[in-house]
Design a protein around this motif. Structure first.
Motif, short mmCIF file in Angstrom:
data_model
loop_
_atom_site.label_atom_id
_atom_site.label_comp_id
_atom_site.label_asym_id
_atom_site.label_seq_id
_atom_site.Cartn_x
_atom_site.Cartn_y
_atom_site.Cartn_z
N GLY A 114 46.35 41.16 50.26
CA GLY A 114 45.65 40.38 51.27
C GLY A 114 45.90 38.89 51.19
O GLY A 114 45.29 38.11 51.91
N HIS A 115 46.79 38.45 50.31
CA HIS A 115 47.03 37.01 50.14
C HIS A 115 48.54 36.76 50.10
O HIS A 115 49.06 36.35 49.07
N PHE A 116 49.29 36.92 50.98
CA PHE A 116 49.19 37.24 52.40
C PHE A 116 50.04 38.47 52.67
O PHE A 116 50.98 38.74 51.93
N THR A 117 49.78 39.17 53.75
CA THR A 117 50.44 40.45 54.01
C THR A 117 51.96 40.33 54.08
O THR A 117 52.67 41.10 53.45
N ASP A 118 52.48 39.37 54.83
CA ASP A 118 53.92 39.23 55.00
C ASP A 118 54.59 38.36 53.94
O ASP A 118 55.82 38.35 53.84
N TYR A 119 53.82 37.62 53.17
CA TYR A 119 54.37 36.72 52.15
C TYR A 119 53.36 36.61 51.02
O TYR A 119 52.64 35.62 50.91
N PRO A 120 53.30 37.64 50.16
CA PRO A 120 52.29 37.61 49.10
C PRO A 120 52.55 36.49 48.10
O PRO A 120 53.70 36.23 47.72
N LEU A 121 51.49 35.81 47.71
CA LEU A 121 51.56 34.79 46.68
C LEU A 121 50.27 34.82 45.87
O LEU A 121 49.24 35.29 46.33
N LEU A 122 50.37 34.32 44.64
CA LEU A 122 49.23 34.36 43.74
C LEU A 122 48.23 33.27 44.12
O LEU A 122 48.59 32.09 44.16
N PRO A 123 46.99 33.65 44.40
CA PRO A 123 45.99 32.65 44.81
C PRO A 123 45.75 31.61 43.71
O PRO A 123 45.79 31.91 42.51
N GLY A 124 45.45 30.40 44.12
CA GLY A 124 45.15 29.32 43.19
C GLY A 124 43.95 29.64 42.31
O GLY A 124 43.95 29.32 41.11
N VAL A 125 42.93 30.27 42.86
CA VAL A 125 41.75 30.61 42.07
C VAL A 125 42.12 31.57 40.94
O VAL A 125 41.56 31.49 39.85
N THR A 126 43.08 32.45 41.16
CA THR A 126 43.55 33.37 40.12
C THR A 126 44.27 32.60 39.02
O THR A 126 44.08 32.87 37.83
N GLN A 127 45.08 31.63 39.41
CA GLN A 127 45.79 30.82 38.42
C GLN A 127 44.82 30.07 37.52
O GLN A 127 45.02 29.97 36.30
N ILE A 128 43.75 29.55 38.09
CA ILE A 128 42.73 28.85 37.31
C ILE A 128 42.01 29.84 36.39
O ILE A 128 41.80 29.57 35.20
N GLU A 129 41.64 31.01 36.94
CA GLU A 129 40.97 32.04 36.14
C GLU A 129 41.84 32.44 34.94
O GLU A 129 41.35 32.58 33.82
N TRP A 130 43.14 32.65 35.17
CA TRP A 130 44.04 33.02 34.08
C TRP A 130 44.12 31.91 33.03
O TRP A 130 44.15 32.19 31.84
N ALA A 131 44.18 30.66 33.45
CA ALA A 131 44.25 29.55 32.50
C ALA A 131 43.03 29.57 31.58
O ALA A 131 43.16 29.45 30.36
N VAL A 132 41.85 29.75 32.14
CA VAL A 132 40.62 29.79 31.33
C VAL A 132 40.63 31.03 30.45
O VAL A 132 40.32 30.96 29.25
N HIS A 133 40.99 32.17 31.01
CA HIS A 133 41.02 33.43 30.24
C HIS A 133 41.94 33.31 29.02
O HIS A 133 41.55 33.64 27.90
N PHE A 134 43.18 32.86 29.24
CA PHE A 134 44.13 32.79 28.14
C PHE A 134 43.78 31.67 27.16
O PHE A 134 44.06 31.79 25.96
N ALA A 135 43.15 30.60 27.61
CA ALA A 135 42.69 29.55 26.69
C ALA A 135 41.60 30.09 25.78
O ALA A 135 41.60 29.82 24.58
N ARG A 136 40.68 30.86 26.33
CA ARG A 136 39.63 31.46 25.51
C ARG A 136 40.24 32.44 24.49
O ARG A 136 39.85 32.45 23.33
N ALA A 137 41.20 33.24 24.94
CA ALA A 137 41.80 34.26 24.07
C ALA A 137 42.72 33.65 23.00
O ALA A 137 42.66 34.05 21.85
N CYS A 138 43.54 32.70 23.38
CA CYS A 138 44.55 32.16 22.46
C CYS A 138 44.07 30.99 21.62
O CYS A 138 44.49 30.82 20.47
#
Length: 129
Positions: free
Chosen positions: A33-57
């Motif tokens: 759904g982000h986007f149907t014809d040209y999928p890309l990783l949402p910015g909010v996901t990139q921020i979530e991953w940064a926090v997730h991996f910072a907590r883990a690593c």
């Protein structure tokens, strides 16, 4: 359950810095759904991953307390390989993150390959007193 995190291909961690090589598979749920014809990783996901991996690593704790200097420059596409660099500044309660990838040249020469910055910014993580 749908996949939400990329596969870690390599990681290098020291006291206040982590560098992770990630494979961002096309079947990650956040592409839908982000986007149907040209999928890309949402910015909010990139921020979530940064926090997730910072907590883990980096064993970071603290609550999200805002962001600054946030820049999204190049989209992260399905089935891409990116490097996530995380740098913790404890004196500022600040996590700097940067997603980059290497762009191959037509000649295939690794030495002349360029780095693309996909996104970067600073995230404030504050421990409740």
């Amino acid at each position: 359950m749908m996949k939400r995190k990329p596969t870690i291909l390599a990681q290098e961690v020291n006291e206040n810095r982590a560098v992770l090589t990630l494979h961002v598979e096309a079947d990650i749920a956040d592409f839908q759904g982000h986007f149907t014809d040209y999928p890309l990783l949402p910015g909010v996901t990139q921020i979530e991953w940064a926090v997730h991996f910072a907590r883990a690593c980096l064993s970071l704790t603290g609550d999200f307390a805002g962001m600054d200097a946030l820049k999204f420059q190049q989209p992260i596409l399905p089935d891409s390989q990116v490097t996530l660099t995380l740098t913790w500044s404890p004196e500022k309660d600040s996590l700097h993150f940067c997603y980059t990838s290497q762009v191959d040249t037509p000649e295939g020469d690794d030495e002349s390959a360029q780095m693309h910055t996909h996104a970067s910014g600073r995230i404030k993580l504050v421990v409740a007193q």
